[in-house]
Design an enzyme around this catalytic site. Sequence first.
Site, PDB file in Angstrom:
ATOM      1  CG  HIS A   1       0.500   5.599   3.794  1.00 36.91           C
ATOM      2  ND1 HIS A   1       0.037   5.309   4.463  1.00 36.91           N
ATOM      3  CD2 HIS A   1       1.594   4.563   3.586  1.00 36.91           C
ATOM      4  CE1 HIS A   1       0.624   4.375   6.064  1.00 36.91           C
ATOM      5  NE2 HIS A   1       1.037   4.013   5.224  1.00 36.91           N
TER       6      HIS A   1
ATOM      7  CG  HIS B   1       0.180  -0.571   2.573  1.00 34.93           C
ATOM      8  ND1 HIS B   1       0.112  -0.724   3.055  1.00 34.93           N
ATOM      9  CD2 HIS B   1       0.145   1.096   3.623  1.00 34.93           C
ATOM     10  CE1 HIS B   1       0.614  -1.105   4.378  1.00 34.93           C
ATOM     11  NE2 HIS B   1       0.930   0.051   4.482  1.00 34.93           N
TER      12      HIS B   1
END
Length: 139
Positions: free
Chosen positions: A97, A95
């Site tokens: 941010h 992931h």
Amino acid sequence: MKDCIFCKIITGQIPAKIIVETDDIIVFLDLKNHPLVVTKKHIANIYGLDDLLGAQVMKQAIRLARACKKGLEADGVSIFQNNEPAAGQEVMHYHLHVKPRWHKDKVMINMPDTAADEAEREDIVSKIMAALAQNHHGF
Ligand code: 5GP
Ligand code: ZN
């Protein structure tokens, strides 16, 4: 992947505030109220990303950065991404941010979380989605 919190979000087993969903990518609000660009495929970290998927991640990061800037009236946006516990990775599913920043937060000294209750989280998501729909380019 069993026992992966992000895989459970992707399969709908646990709820999340989803902002974007494509064949390969999902974007949802993290617990600290900023969007995460997440691969749908369970890949632990950047080392396992292929070029095409990496490009899909960056495509969404660019769109989300613009949407945070416009929709949330951010003064800036930080993009960051942690690989392995030594780098601060807590969820072992890739992931990236996308964190809106404001002058009032002590820029660069730390990365303060945005305090938000449930209604404010809804408001963040709807403002980002509205800005995404307008498809802003450049600033
Ligand atoms: P990392 O430290 O691995 O870069 O970031 C972990 C991210 O996962 C943090 O942004 C954290 O808020 C997010 N996160 C962890 N558990 C959950 C969850 O159950 N739901 C959502 N939406 N985000 C989560
Ligand atoms: Zn996973």
